[in-house]
Each structure stands twice: as structure tokens, then as C-alpha cells.
Design a protein around this motif. Structure first.
Motif, PDB file in Angstrom:
ATOM      1  N   UNK A   1       0.841  -1.206   0.000  1.00 19.87           N
ATOM      2  CA  UNK A   1       0.000   0.000   0.000  1.00 19.87           C
ATOM      3  C   UNK A   1       0.872   1.249   0.000  1.00 19.87           C
ATOM      4  N   UNK A   2       0.341   2.303  -0.544  1.00 20.43           N
ATOM      5  CA  UNK A   2       1.051   3.579  -0.474  1.00 20.43           C
ATOM      6  C   UNK A   2      -0.019   4.658  -0.395  1.00 20.43           C
ATOM      7  N   UNK A   3       0.444   5.910  -0.419  1.00 18.48           N
ATOM      8  CA  UNK A   3      -0.524   7.004  -0.327  1.00 18.48           C
ATOM      9  C   UNK A   3      -1.561   6.945  -1.443  1.00 18.48           C
ATOM     10  N   UNK A   4      -1.187   6.305  -2.565  1.00 18.45           N
ATOM     11  CA  UNK A   4      -2.127   6.251  -3.707  1.00 18.45           C
ATOM     12  C   UNK A   4      -3.345   5.388  -3.406  1.00 18.45           C
ATOM     13  N   UNK A   5      -3.222   4.512  -2.416  1.00 19.08           N
ATOM     14  CA  UNK A   5      -4.338   3.608  -2.108  1.00 19.08           C
ATOM     15  C   UNK A   5      -5.437   4.262  -1.283  1.00 19.08           C
ATOM     16  N   UNK A   6      -5.170   5.472  -0.807  1.00 20.31           N
ATOM     17  CA  UNK A   6      -6.164   6.113   0.065  1.00 20.31           C
ATOM     18  C   UNK A   6      -6.598   7.437  -0.534  1.00 20.31           C
ATOM     19  N   UNK A   7      -7.858   7.719  -0.344  1.00 21.25           N
ATOM     20  CA  UNK A   7      -8.368   8.959  -0.907  1.00 21.25           C
ATOM     21  C   UNK A   7      -7.830  10.146  -0.106  1.00 21.25           C
ATOM     22  N   UNK A   8      -7.073  11.011  -0.795  1.00 20.68           N
ATOM     23  CA  UNK A   8      -6.490  12.160  -0.088  1.00 20.68           C
ATOM     24  C   UNK A   8      -7.593  13.146   0.277  1.00 20.68           C
ATOM     25  N   UNK A   9      -7.510  13.684   1.483  1.00 19.26           N
ATOM     26  CA  UNK A   9      -8.561  14.618   1.907  1.00 19.26           C
ATOM     27  C   UNK A   9      -8.416  15.968   1.212  1.00 19.26           C
ATOM     28  N   UNK A  10      -7.182  16.271   0.791  1.00 19.90           N
ATOM     29  CA  UNK A  10      -6.928  17.574   0.168  1.00 19.90           C
ATOM     30  C   UNK A  10      -7.805  17.822  -1.054  1.00 19.90           C
ATOM     31  N   UNK A  11      -8.144  16.771  -1.764  1.00 10.28           N
ATOM     32  CA  UNK A  11      -8.936  16.952  -2.980  1.00 10.28           C
ATOM     33  C   UNK A  11     -10.432  16.972  -2.720  1.00 10.28           C
ATOM     34  N   UNK A  12     -10.826  16.773  -1.493  1.00  6.04           N
ATOM     35  CA  UNK A  12     -12.267  16.692  -1.186  1.00  6.04           C
ATOM     36  C   UNK A  12     -12.820  18.103  -0.973  1.00  6.04           C
ATOM     37  N   UNK A  13     -13.792  18.467  -1.732  1.00  7.54           N
ATOM     38  CA  UNK A  13     -14.155  19.886  -1.742  1.00  7.54           C
ATOM     39  C   UNK A  13     -15.122  20.296  -0.636  1.00  7.54           C
ATOM     40  N   UNK A  14     -15.992  19.391  -0.226  1.00  5.40           N
ATOM     41  CA  UNK A  14     -17.039  19.825   0.702  1.00  5.40           C
ATOM     42  C   UNK A  14     -17.086  18.939   1.944  1.00  5.40           C
ATOM     43  N   UNK A  15     -17.686  19.511   2.969  1.00  4.62           N
ATOM     44  CA  UNK A  15     -17.863  18.756   4.214  1.00  4.62           C
ATOM     45  C   UNK A  15     -18.745  17.529   3.940  1.00  4.62           C
ATOM     46  N   UNK A  16     -19.713  17.710   3.063  1.00  2.76           N
ATOM     47  CA  UNK A  16     -20.596  16.577   2.746  1.00  2.76           C
ATOM     48  C   UNK A  16     -19.780  15.432   2.132  1.00  2.76           C
ATOM     49  N   UNK A  17     -18.853  15.778   1.233  1.00  2.00           N
ATOM     50  CA  UNK A  17     -17.993  14.732   0.646  1.00  2.00           C
ATOM     51  C   UNK A  17     -17.159  14.044   1.712  1.00  2.00           C
ATOM     52  N   UNK A  18     -16.628  14.864   2.615  1.00  2.00           N
ATOM     53  CA  UNK A  18     -15.805  14.295   3.694  1.00  2.00           C
ATOM     54  C   UNK A  18     -16.638  13.324   4.532  1.00  2.00           C
ATOM     55  N   UNK A  19     -17.827  13.756   4.888  1.00  2.00           N
ATOM     56  CA  UNK A  19     -18.681  12.903   5.739  1.00  2.00           C
ATOM     57  C   UNK A  19     -19.018  11.595   5.025  1.00  2.00           C
ATOM     58  N   UNK A  20     -19.262  11.727   3.748  1.00  6.39           N
ATOM     59  CA  UNK A  20     -19.570  10.537   2.945  1.00  6.39           C
ATOM     60  C   UNK A  20     -18.368   9.576   2.951  1.00  6.39           C
ATOM     61  N   UNK A  21     -17.183  10.173   2.794  1.00  9.61           N
ATOM     62  CA  UNK A  21     -15.970   9.358   2.774  1.00  9.61           C
ATOM     63  C   UNK A  21     -15.775   8.654   4.124  1.00  9.61           C
ATOM     64  N   UNK A  22     -15.964   9.404   5.215  1.00 11.78           N
ATOM     65  CA  UNK A  22     -15.807   8.825   6.560  1.00 11.78           C
ATOM     66  C   UNK A  22     -16.749   7.634   6.705  1.00 11.78           C
ATOM     67  N   UNK A  23     -17.974   7.813   6.247  1.00 12.06           N
ATOM     68  CA  UNK A  23     -18.959   6.721   6.350  1.00 12.06           C
ATOM     69  C   UNK A  23     -18.534   5.545   5.475  1.00 12.06           C
ATOM     70  N   UNK A  24     -17.971   5.850   4.294  1.00 10.79           N
ATOM     71  CA  UNK A  24     -17.614   4.749   3.392  1.00 10.79           C
ATOM     72  C   UNK A  24     -16.455   3.929   3.947  1.00 10.79           C
ATOM     73  N   UNK A  25     -15.599   4.561   4.757  1.00 11.03           N
ATOM     74  CA  UNK A  25     -14.504   3.810   5.388  1.00 11.03           C
ATOM     75  C   UNK A  25     -15.029   3.100   6.646  1.00 11.03           C
ATOM     76  N   UNK A  26     -16.256   3.390   7.022  1.00 11.70           N
ATOM     77  CA  UNK A  26     -16.867   2.733   8.179  1.00 11.70           C
ATOM     78  C   UNK A  26     -16.436   3.321   9.508  1.00 11.70           C
ATOM     79  N   UNK A  27     -16.115   4.618   9.501  1.00 12.15           N
ATOM     80  CA  UNK A  27     -15.612   5.225  10.741  1.00 12.15           C
ATOM     81  C   UNK A  27     -16.656   6.118  11.392  1.00 12.15           C
ATOM     82  N   UNK A  28     -16.465   6.294  12.695  1.00 11.77           N
ATOM     83  CA  UNK A  28     -17.336   7.186  13.448  1.00 11.77           C
ATOM     84  C   UNK A  28     -16.514   8.415  13.839  1.00 11.77           C
ATOM     85  N   UNK A  29     -16.577   9.450  13.008  1.00 14.43           N
ATOM     86  CA  UNK A  29     -15.877  10.706  13.315  1.00 14.43           C
ATOM     87  C   UNK A  29     -16.930  11.803  13.275  1.00 14.43           C
ATOM     88  N   UNK A  30     -17.174  12.470  14.403  1.00 13.93           N
ATOM     89  CA  UNK A  30     -18.221  13.497  14.379  1.00 13.93           C
ATOM     90  C   UNK A  30     -17.770  14.680  13.532  1.00 13.93           C
TER      91      UNK A  30
END
Ligand SMILES: Cc1cc2nc3c(=O)[nH]c(=O)nc-3n(C[C@H](O)[C@H](O)[C@H](O)COP(=O)(O)O)c2cc1C
Length: 489
Positions: free
Chosen positions: A1-30
């Protein structure tokens, strides 16, 4: 694995996208959708305890620069860093940086040293921070400044950057190898430990004399205080039972209380640990390191060489003893607790989640967001049970643009009391001020976790934000770091 295997947060434009990503990884981050500013905002709320006030919910974590003089005094670069801490707007300064209580306990020959001779230098750091804070804040009586006291134990390198001179409490099946020692290497005697306790007390008195409001008796990241907690197999008064493993802390605290009764005491604690990791040799090619894999532990079960580690599955944490330790903190009237985890030397992905590893690390074995969530969740569990203690949380830098949104939600939902900032403050010191005033975040200053702040010191250079802070980037040190990284490609 390397950094390429994970979605970089820098490219995520909105909080909604971030929240969606957190959910897709199965994490609980408020995460809040909107940031609040003004005096009623969750992150602007003051914290009062024991007659002290912390004016908001941002804390600057201790951040060493490997840039003191050989006798442990601050240099211009050290003073500049502390000035930036004061300009940040954060109202809790957790220790500034690790300051050794004696020469043989320095993690490197440039670590600061809390001795009588260095008193004025340590005072200057505090005064610089305070006067910088005065430039940007209406008041300073709600700024709480502590000094982090340490002995580097197993990771001591007091004389030469490349020569470990470990001071160990017990032999460790994998970490002994990391510091080039074998079974014949001596462990610290109980008598030597008592001298170190005396040095902590002397250093705390120095801190009190020059105006620090608290000291942190560092118990994290594999250094001596932390190693006591896992000294299960040590014989004598400082090993075995939890009572014995906390004797060092209790004696330091009692000593400090007798000479510096007004000084508050905090503890930065690796609340949990996991086994050591290393780059997968099958996927390592020259300087191209493979993803982290755990060091083999199948011969070492039940696992007895860590604190807050699940002894039958040591790739998982277990907070049962951590809870017992927090009860001891309570009994010792220690209210300030800064929760961190693991160690930068043997499992950095646990301690400071990053997309890009430092030169002595490994490619991320997991999405770094998992590392953030792990520390947040452990802190939440402990806060829930010890609501009377004040918890500072760690590992928020990887959240990048989304840090303020997560921080606000975490404080609002009582997962944690204060948000600690580490690497972010090296690249973007005034982030707290911008968040609190409702200003737009400066995206170009956001730490992208390139780990150059660790790669620098691992290669004999001072620490700092080489990618984003011109002071380092445009210096001779910056040129050297580029060369080192180029040669390792
Ligand atoms: C360059 C550097 C220096 C650090 N120095 C210290 C230190 O002196 N004491 C300490 O307890 N932690 C130290 N840390 C750890 C940070 O305080 C913090 O726990 C870590 O960076 C994770 O927080 P973050 O995600 O906000 O960066 C250091 C980390 C870095 C990268």
C-alpha cells in the motif's frame, strides 16, 4: 500500500464529501456542517478548573525542534517556534516542547535541558510566547502555559545524533534491536531511578520559579515515563503490579508538591499502544519502503511489553489499565490529561497519522483516517468515564480542511475538552485564530502530512515545516533535506 491507495482529503471539496468518505470507510468521526464563530461558539468556550481559566478549546501540543544548543538552551529557531505558538490564538500551551530533566535523558544533542544554568532561556521562551499572544489577544490571564518534562529513556541520544545511549527499564523483545542492545545491556537500577525522580522535581521547581503554571510529567511515545507503565516483567519496586509501575509518577508528583505546591501537574499519556511495526520486507525495494506490518509477536503471547495493549491480540488496544491509571491521576489530583498513543519510533501510523511516511517509517498500513478515529474514540471512551478530568485530544492534523468541523463537533458532543494541534501548527500557526474569528482557512498553509518535520531530524536536521514554512524551505537546511530525499528516491 502507499498514499495512492487512500483517498487524499486535500482533494475533497465539501464537508458533505468528507462525511460521505468517513462513512464509506466505516468510521465514526463526528463532523459539523457549519462552523460557528463568536464568543458562544463551542471552540471559543472557556474552560474553568481549580481557579484557572483556559480561554478557548485549542491547545498547542509540545513540538520539539531539535534546535537547542549543545548545552540545552533555546536558539533563535526555538524562540521563533514558541512565538508562533503564542500567535496561534490557542489558550492552552501544553508544554511547548519536550525538555529533558538531565543530560543523559536527552533524545538528541539539541534537546532543551531544564537546568539551573538554562533557567533564563526557558524563561525567555515563556515570555516570548506571552508577549506574542498579547499582540493578538485582548487578554492573557486566560492563557495557560506548561512545560513538558521528560527523560528519553530507551530513545536517549544525548551526545551524538546517530548514537543511541538507551536507559532502559527492562528488555524488550523487539525494541532492544531498534536501539542496538542485547540481553547483557544493563537496566536502570532502582537507585538510578530515584535520582531521575529527584531531577524531575528539581526541573519542576525551575519551571515554577520562572512562571510556568503547570508541568507535564511526560508518559508517552516510548520515552521513560511511558516505559514504566509497561514494565510488567521488571523486578523490584518499579515493575510488576500497576502500583509499582506508577511509583515513578507518584514519587515525582509527591516530590513536586513538596517543593512547588502551587504548580499544577498534567500528564501527556500514550493511552494505548500496539506492537511495533516495520516496512514489509517483501514489498521494500532499496529506499522504496513497503507498507507497515506488525513485528512478529506469535512467540510473545500473552503480550506483556506494552501499556494499553490487548495482551492476547496486541494489534488491538485495551483501555482497562488506562482506566485504572486515570483513577490514580484522580487520586493524585492530576486533572490535565493529554491523550496520545503509540510512539513515533516504532508505530508512527498510530501516533501521528500521515499520508506520507517519514524516512525511518513505512507506507501507511491503513487509511490514516483510521488512525485519527482510533485516538478520537479512545479519548471519547475515557472522557465519558472520567468527565471530571480535562482531556486534550491528539491526531487532528490529518483532517486538514475538515479539522475545524470535526473539532467543533467533538467538543460540542463532549468527546474531548480541548483540541490539540501538532504538525498543523508548524505550517499554519494561526489556524485557531482564523477558525475562532470565522475567517476563511488559508488552504495553502494546511499541513498535508508529508512528514518532512520528522524526516529532517531523522537525518540530523532541525525540525520544522519544510514544505510550507519559508524559514525552513528557503534555508540551507531545506536544500539539504531536498538532497536527502532525492537520494532516497
Ligand atoms: C516535529 C515533531 C515534534 C514533536 N515533538 C513532540 C514533543 O516534544 N513532545 C511530545 O509530547 N510530542 C511531540 N510530538 C508529537 C505531537 O505533539 C503530536 O502528538 C503529533 O504530531 C500528532 O498530532 P497532530 O496530528 O496534530 O500532528 C512531535 C511531533 C512532531 C511531528
Amino acid at each position: 500500500m502507499s498514499h495512492r491507495d487512500f483517498q487524499a482529503l486535500g482533494g475533497m471539496r465539501t464537508v458533505a464529501n468528507f462525511k460521505q468518505h468517513v462513512a464509506s470507510v466505516g468510521l465514526d468521526i463526528p463532523c459539523d456542517e457549519q462552523l460557528e464563530s463568536g464568543p458562544r461558539a463551542p471552540l471559543a468556550t472557556r474552560l474553568e478548573f481549580d481557579g484557572l481559566t483556559v480561554g478557548n478549546r485549542f491547545c498547542i501540543h509540545p513540538m520539539e525542534g531539535w534546535d537547542g544548543t549543545s548545552d540545552g538552551k533555546p536558539t533563535e529557531a526555538t524562540i521563533r517556534r514558541w512565538r508562533n505558538f503564542g500567535l496561534s490564538g490557542a489558550k492552552l500551551i501544553w508544554g511547548g516542547e519536550a525538555v529533558a530533566v538531565r543530560h543523559d535523558g536527552r533524545a538528541n544533542p539539541n534537546q532543551l535541558l531544564a537546568t539551573e544554568q538554562n533557567k533564563s532561556g526557558l524563561a525567555e521562551l515563556r515570555e516570548t510566547l506571552l508577549s506574542a499572544h498579547r499582540e493578538i489577544a485582548e487578554r492573557t490571564d486566560d492563557l495557560l502555559i506548561g512545560l513538558q518534562l521528560t527523560h528519553s529513556g530507551r530513545f536517549s541520544r544525548p551526545n551524538q545524533k546517530t548514537v543511541p545511549e538507551p536507559r532502559i527499564l527492562y528488555h524488550h523483545p523487539t525494541l532492544d534491536r531498534k536501539v542496538n542492545i542485547d540481553d547483557s545491556y544493563p537496566v536502570l537500577s532502582d537507585g538510578e531511578i530515584r535520582q531521575i525522580i529527584d531531577d524531575f522535581v528539581v526541573a519542576a521547581k525551575i519551571a515554577e520559579d520562572i512562571g510556568y503554571e503547570f508541568v507535564d510529567i511526560k508518559h508517552c511515545h516510548g520515552y521513560l515515563g511511558h516505559e514504566f507503565l509497561s514494565a510488567h516483567l521488571r523486578e523490584g519496586e518499579f515493575g510488576g503490579s500497576l502500583e509499582n509501575r506508577t511509583r515513578f509518577l507518584r514519587e515525582v508528583v509527591n516530590g513536586i508538591r513538596s517543593v512547588a505546591p502551587r504548580l499544577k501537574i498534567g500528564v501527556r499519556l500514550s493511552a494505548f499502544d500496539l506492537v511495533a511495526f516495520r516496512p514489509d520486507p517483501e514489498k521494500t525495494n532499496g529506499h522504496k519502503m513497503g507498507p507497515g506490518i506488525p513485528e512478529s509477536y506469535s512467540e510473545q503471547l500473552p503480550y506483556r511489553w506494552g501499556f494499553g495493549v490487548n495482551s492476547s491480540e496486541p494489534e488491538r488496544y485495551d483501555l482497562s489499565e488506562t482506566r485504572e491509571l486515570l483513577k490514580i491521576f484522580r487520586a493524585l489530583d492530576i486533572k490535565l490529561v493529554n491523550i496520545t498513543a503509540g510512539s513515533p519510533y516504532y508505530n508512527p501510523h498510530i501516533q501521528r497519522p500521515a499520508l506520507y511516511p517519514p524516512s525511518d517509517g513505512y507506507q501507511p498500513p491503513e487509511d490514516p483516517l483510521i488512525g485519527v478515529a482510533r485516538q478520537m474514540e479512545a479519548t471519547r471512551e475515557l472522557k465519558r468515564e472520567f468527565n471530571d478530568l480535562i482531556f486534550v485530544g491528539t491526531a487532528y492534523t490529518y483532517l486538514q480542511e475538515f479539522l475545524p468541523f470535526v473539532a467543533q463537533a467533538a467538543v460540542r458532543q463532549n468527546w474531548v475538552d480541548v483540541i490539540g494541534l501538532g504538525r498543523m501548527v508548524l505550517s499554519y500557526p494561526e489556524l485557531p485564530l482564523d477558525v475562532l474569528s470565522g475567517a476563511v482557512l488559508k488552504h495553502k498553509r494546511i499541513c498535508r502530512t508529508f512528514s518532512d518535520c520528522t524526516t529532517g531530524p531523522r537525518n540530523g536536521l532541525p525540525s520544522g515545516c519544510y514544505p510550507l514554512d519559508r524559514f525552513y524551505r528557503d534555508s540551507e537546511m531545506g536544500v539539504q533535506l531536498k538532497r536527502i530525499k532525492f537520494e532516497r528516491r
